[in-house]
Design an enzyme around this catalytic site. Structure first.
Site, mmCIF file in Angstrom:
data_model
loop_
_atom_site.group_PDB
_atom_site.id
_atom_site.type_symbol
_atom_site.label_atom_id
_atom_site.label_comp_id
_atom_site.label_asym_id
_atom_site.label_seq_id
_atom_site.Cartn_x
_atom_site.Cartn_y
_atom_site.Cartn_z
ATOM 1 N N HIS A 177 40.214 115.053 97.728
ATOM 2 C CA HIS A 177 40.216 116.225 98.612
ATOM 3 C C HIS A 177 41.190 117.317 98.183
ATOM 4 C CE1 HIS A 177 43.278 113.635 101.059
ATOM 5 N NE2 HIS A 177 43.859 114.232 100.052
ATOM 6 N N HIS A 213 43.429 115.711 89.988
ATOM 7 C CA HIS A 213 44.789 116.112 90.307
ATOM 8 C C HIS A 213 45.358 117.135 89.326
ATOM 9 C CE1 HIS A 213 45.452 112.266 92.913
ATOM 10 N NE2 HIS A 213 44.815 113.234 93.558
#
Length: 463
Positions: A177, A213
């Site tokens: 997310h 990430h």
């Protein structure tokens, strides 16, 4: 009024005692009006799965659509048989192991903000987690070869790759997310300009590329409007002071330890010419410590200590128990996560676009083929189809490809039991590389010894 037709779906939840992702999925299912879900919870901690099944039943009571049904599976095979969708959300080891992943490098002068993706912490976490995900992937190949599989477990890139390595025919993706943070910023920009709440992050479209990430965006759209110029102006406005949707409360541990004012994101956007999308605490771990990690306070991001994570875990467990036994009330409320939309789309509920992690077949042109990369993918009754994202700027591609190659080599070495290949990869990480070899080897030896109970025999002498 015609009664809505609900699409039946059987979900096998591996790591069904989860205190983070599982309650979120339960709240999402309770608020959903598309699916009629049967959820089988499987966890090595059977008591945690039983607690979550009771919690799920409470959420079912407040459902606004078809109530989901929850049960506990006695084995991995039982959970998988007949599943349409498999969700993998496990903790590789214990929080005490994560404490070692962060604490040992800290003694050698290497700070880590999160320690679960790259850097010394992410590397050793991957060493103990890859065999676990490979076992799950092989079981899916045996018991649910046609199921769609969502991996929620970090390190995302390596572990999603482990599923594909164990069962090449798997229909899997990795879900994260972090990019939502950028989309929320864009919605804020639009709402400020309009003087009203005219958009949410779900209205914002972005072209994502990178590895999990360490993600970047080169195109942004909202309502057909190119939002990249507005985002660049936003970056310049807040580059020095930073930006956050809500003020950080210094008395609140979560706010303090998860502080992220996007100053690193803004700085990287300026440096590379496209928008950095992940949160600062993750982005900094992909780069040498002297760039950002040496001064977290100066760059306005927090280092999350494991003792806080332990306290937070205990609070979440107490909350889950209260929901399960009826002393707390569940709320059917949609989360920010995309998983429920992805499942609905795969079950025939219309197309949905999400950023996810998949092996690179060319969707990022200048990252290694076969490495797990993060881009948009289209979810529909046809499956999960990666969307071509284009090219990263050359300087950024060099940094990203270095990590992608190392992640692929780490996965290969662990699966092959090639212990001797691990230290050179460990030492090549940008956070570890500045250490002279003897110190880096000593640190690696300590970290391997600290987590050896979770490692295959072939890797226990890796250092």
């Amino acid at each position: 009024m015609t009664k809505p037709e609900y699409q039946p779906v059987t979900i096998a939840y591996i790591g069904g005692g989860s205190l983070n992702w599982a309650p979120g999925l339960m709240a999402d299912l309770a608020a959903d009006d598309r699916l009629a879900a049967e959820v089988r919870l499987y966890d090595l901690d059977a008591g945690a799965a039983q607690r979550n099944a009771a919690m799920g039943a409470r959420f079912a009571e407040v459902s606004t659509g078809q109530a989901a049904r929850y049960s506990v599976a006695g084995s991995l095979a039982e959970a998988l048989r007949g599943a349409d969708v498999v969700v993998v959300s496990i903790l590789p080891g214990r929080f005490e192991d994560m404490a070692q992943d962060i604490g040992i490098p800290a003694r050698y002068g290497i700070p880590q903000a999160v320690g679960d993706t790259v850097g010394p912490g992410g590397f050793v976490r991957a060493m103990r987690a890859i065999p676990m995900l490979a076992e799950i992937g092989a079981a899916i190949g045996e018991h649910a070869p046609n199921a769609y599989v969502c991996n929620l477990t970090n390190p995302m890139s390596v572990l999603t790759g482990a599923l594909f390595a164990a069962f090449p025919g798997i229909r899997a993706w990795g879900e994260c997310h972090e990019v939502t943070k950028l989309r929320k910023q864009v919605a804020w920009i639009a709402n400020r300009a309009a003087g009203a709440e005219v958009a949410t992050h779900r209205d914002v479209a972005v072209n994502v590329m990178g590895v999990n990430h360490f993600t970047f965006v080169d195109r942004i759209s909202l309502g057909g409007r190119n939002m990249m110029p507005a985002y660049r102006a936003f970056v310049e406005e807040f580059a020095d002071a930073g930006w956050t949707a809500q003020p950080v409360d210094p008395e609140d541990e979560h706010s303090r330890y998860f502080e992220d004012r996007s100053r690193v994101k803004f700085d990287l956007t300026r440096r590379f010419g496209i928008a950095a999308a992940a949160g600062d605490r993750h982005l900094v771990e992909f780069l040498p410590a002297d760039q950002y990690l040496h001064d977290p306070a100066g760059w306005d991001f927090g280092l999350t200590p494991v003792d806080y994570r332990l306290r937070d875990q205990a609070e979440k467990a107490a909350r889950a128990t209260a929901l399960a036994d009826g002393t707390a009330s569940p709320v059917a409320k949609r989360s920010d996560e995309a998983l429920i939309d992805q499942i609905a789309a795969l079950m025939g509920g219309g197309a949905h676009l999400s950023n996810v992690n998949l092996p690179n077949t060319g969707q990022v042109e200048n990252l290694p083929i076969g490495a797990v990369v993060e881009t948009n993918a289209l979810f529909s009754g046809l499956g999960v189809q990666a969307v071509h994202a284009g090219r990263l700027p050359d300087a950024l591609a060099a940094i990203t490809a270095d990590h992608a190659d190392r992640q692929s080599a780490l996965l290969k070495a662990v699966l092959a039991g090639e212990a001797g290949a691990l230290f050179p990869l460990f030492h090549a990480d940008p956070l570890v590389a500045p250490l002279e070899e003897a110190k880096a080897r000593a640190m690696f030896s300590e970290m391997v010894a600290a987590t050896s109970a979770w490692l295959p025999e072939t890797l226990r002498g890796a250092a």
